[in-house]
Design a protein around this motif. Structure first.
Motif, PDB file in Angstrom:
ATOM      1  N   GLY A 137      -8.033  -1.090  -8.053  1.00 43.49           N
ATOM      2  CA  GLY A 137      -7.026  -0.341  -8.801  1.00 43.49           C
ATOM      3  C   GLY A 137      -5.913  -1.232  -9.306  1.00 43.49           C
ATOM      4  O   GLY A 137      -5.770  -2.394  -8.890  1.00 43.49           O
TER       5      GLY A 137
ATOM      6  N   ARG B 154      -2.001   0.271  -6.253  1.00 45.55           N
ATOM      7  CA  ARG B 154      -2.222  -0.459  -4.998  1.00 45.55           C
ATOM      8  C   ARG B 154      -0.971  -0.433  -4.142  1.00 45.55           C
ATOM      9  O   ARG B 154      -1.041  -0.188  -2.935  1.00 45.55           O
ATOM     10  CB  ARG B 154      -2.625  -1.908  -5.280  1.00 45.55           C
TER      11      ARG B 154
ATOM     12  N   ASP C 284     -10.312  -1.597   0.061  1.00 46.65           N
ATOM     13  CA  ASP C 284     -10.185  -0.636  -1.040  1.00 46.65           C
ATOM     14  C   ASP C 284      -8.822  -0.668  -1.703  1.00 46.65           C
ATOM     15  O   ASP C 284      -8.695  -0.271  -2.862  1.00 46.65           O
ATOM     16  CB  ASP C 284     -10.437   0.789  -0.534  1.00 46.65           C
TER      17      ASP C 284
ATOM     18  N   HIS D 195     -12.172   5.726  -2.571  1.00 45.57           N
ATOM     19  CA  HIS D 195     -12.387   4.752  -3.647  1.00 45.57           C
ATOM     20  C   HIS D 195     -13.843   4.573  -4.045  1.00 45.57           C
ATOM     21  O   HIS D 195     -14.123   4.218  -5.184  1.00 45.57           O
ATOM     22  CB  HIS D 195     -11.820   3.390  -3.232  1.00 45.57           C
TER      23      HIS D 195
END
Length: 474
Positions: free
Chosen positions: A11, A16, A176, A248
């Motif tokens: 991301g 994040r 993730d 995710h």
């Protein structure tokens, strides 16, 4: 794989950061369970309840479960016997047996739950289920009273399952939500927050415990309040990561209902079979299990060393517990700063060298010298959290994508399965020499062996082998 690809996988930067800020609060939330429940209040309270149950049985169940010593006295923790499924044992042994049973149950359940988390990729829901389940069981321990130790045992086991499983799922979020270069800082920040949170909660609980007379409470009431506070703390702060984190990856399987369990078994069997394809990941894991056993042993025997060998009062011991908790916050942050310059592997090795120095200093601490003991606590706090935090982030780099929860379940369960070695060595040396000083210095072997093995683990090749992006500094 390039770093750009890595950033796309986890991301964009604002997303994040939002998830990372939420993620660290689960360390803050769950750390009250190992600190307040396991380390401080659980053993004292459940053992006392079990002893009261044995005394209550005296009038109805013969023979007398509390035989007197030769001098006519009866130590209720040593002499009093309780019964579980027809097996009689000392009330004072309950906590040790309970920890062993709870660990075995974790070993059986956590890897399967990790496999289900990876297969369904509904990590957020599973984190909520096990976090709130563990927190609820912990809060309900406040209802344990009188002679009802069996209820306390069941609730503790449920709390332990919730803690162990939720932590594994929590760890599996690292790949993730963080790029390869962000993971060390994220992990150390989370670990630091964990020590700060559990330290704040413990400080408040100990204040109530020490002032129980002036508050019109018994020691047992104070412990019950500590259980309730721990459960509410754990559940309340878990809401923060649950609001920030998201799932995710796509599910690996489409099972529903009972099929999820079967799919979890298949996923776990496949992971175990393929784990041999990543021997360098297993080499790091084996190295970690050696030195983390030394870390956990030092944490667990410090109070005994201070009490039996150095003859410190409970006040001094409580003070050292709080010092370790709060210094560990700064130690975790410091490890993150150093890792940014030296890399995780080199920083872990430096930390292991410091551990050797700290244990050596512990050997020379003089009996009754509280200042020396406090300095020892500072030394332990500086490396206690940071070593494990960087190990967590470094291991996340070596885990195949989509298998995070399963590998972290092996990481956690392996730690528990080998955690007997340090206490066994400590007990053997104390018994053989009649002193705890040789016992404490013998623990240096775990850090020295871990340091040597870490030097030879090619972590960059291990990361390349699983196809993950490499951090700029290792």
């Amino acid at each position: 794989m390039s770093v750009v690809g890595d950033e796309e996988a986890v991301g964009n930067a604002p997303d994040r950061r939002r998830e990372q800020r939420g993620w660290v609060f689960y360390d803050w939330a769950n750390s009250v369970f190992p600190t307040s429940v396991i380390t401080v209040f659980g053993a004292l309270y459940l053992t006392a309840v079990a002893a009261e149950a044995a005394i209550a049985d005296t009038a109805t169940n013969g023979p007398n479960p509390c035989p007197e010593d030769a001098d006519g006295s009866a130590n209720k923790l040593v002499n009093c016997q309780i019964d579980a499924f027809g097996w009689h044992f000392q009330a004072g042994s309950l906590w040790g047996y309970l920890l062993a049973v709870a660990t075995v149950i974790q070993v059986l359940i956590v890897p399967l739950m990790g496999a289900i988390a990876d297969r369904t990729q509904n990590k957020k829901r599973m984190l909520a289920i096990f976090a709130f389940g563990g927190a609820g069981a912990t809060a309900l321990m406040s209802l344990v009273s009188g002679t009802d130790w069996q209820l306390g045992v069941v609730l503790f086991v449920l709390g332990n399952i919730g803690f162990g499983t939720s932590v594994v799922i929590y760890y599996s979020f690292i790949p993730d939500i963080a790029t390869a270069d962000e993971r060390d800082a994220l992990s150390t920040r989370g670990w630091a927050f964990g020590y700060l949170g559990s330290g704040c909660a413990l400080l408040l609980q100990l204040a109530i415990y020490l002032a129980h007379d002036s508050l019109g409470l018994t020691e047992g009431n104070a412990a019950q309040i500590a259980f309730l506070m721990s459960g509410l703390w754990w559940a309340g702060f878990t809401l923060i990561p649950l609001r920030r984190l998201r799932n995710h990856q796509r599910p690996h399987g489409a099972e529903h209902g009972t099929g999820v369990l079967g799919g979890g078994f298949r996923e776990l069997a496949s992971t175990i079979k393929l784990a041999r394809a990543y021997p360098l990941t297993l080499a790091f894991l084996g190295t970690y299990l050696i030195y983390t056993d030394g870390i956990s042993t030092v944490a667990n025997v410090s109070a005994q060393y201070g009490s039996e060998e150095l003859h410190f009062s409970d006040t001094v011991l409580i003070g050292t517990i709080l010092i370790v908790q709060f210094v560990a916050f700064f130690g975790g942050v410091l490890h993150g700063v150093v890792a940014r310059r030296l890399g995780a592997k080199r920083t872990i090795m430096c930390s292991l060298v410091v551990w050797v120095v700290v244990i050596t200093f512990a050997y020379f601490v003089q009996a009754g010298q509280a200042i020396q003991f406090y300095l020892l606590a500072v030394g332990i706090g500086l490396v206690l959290g940071g070593t494990n935090a960087l190990s967590r982030s470094l291991f996340s780099q070596m885990v195949p994508q989509g298998k995070e929860a399963q590998y972290f379940s092996i990481y956690e369960i392996g730690e528990r399965a080998t955690s007997w070695m340090g206490p066994a060595l400590f007990a053997f040396m104390a018994g053989a020499t009649g002193s705890y000083r040789p016992a404490i210095i013998s623990l240096v072997i775990f850090f020295f062996v871990g340091l040597v093995l870490m030097f030879f683990v090619p972590v960059r090749r291990a990361i390349q082998a699983v196809g993950n992006p490499e951090p700029a500094v290792l």
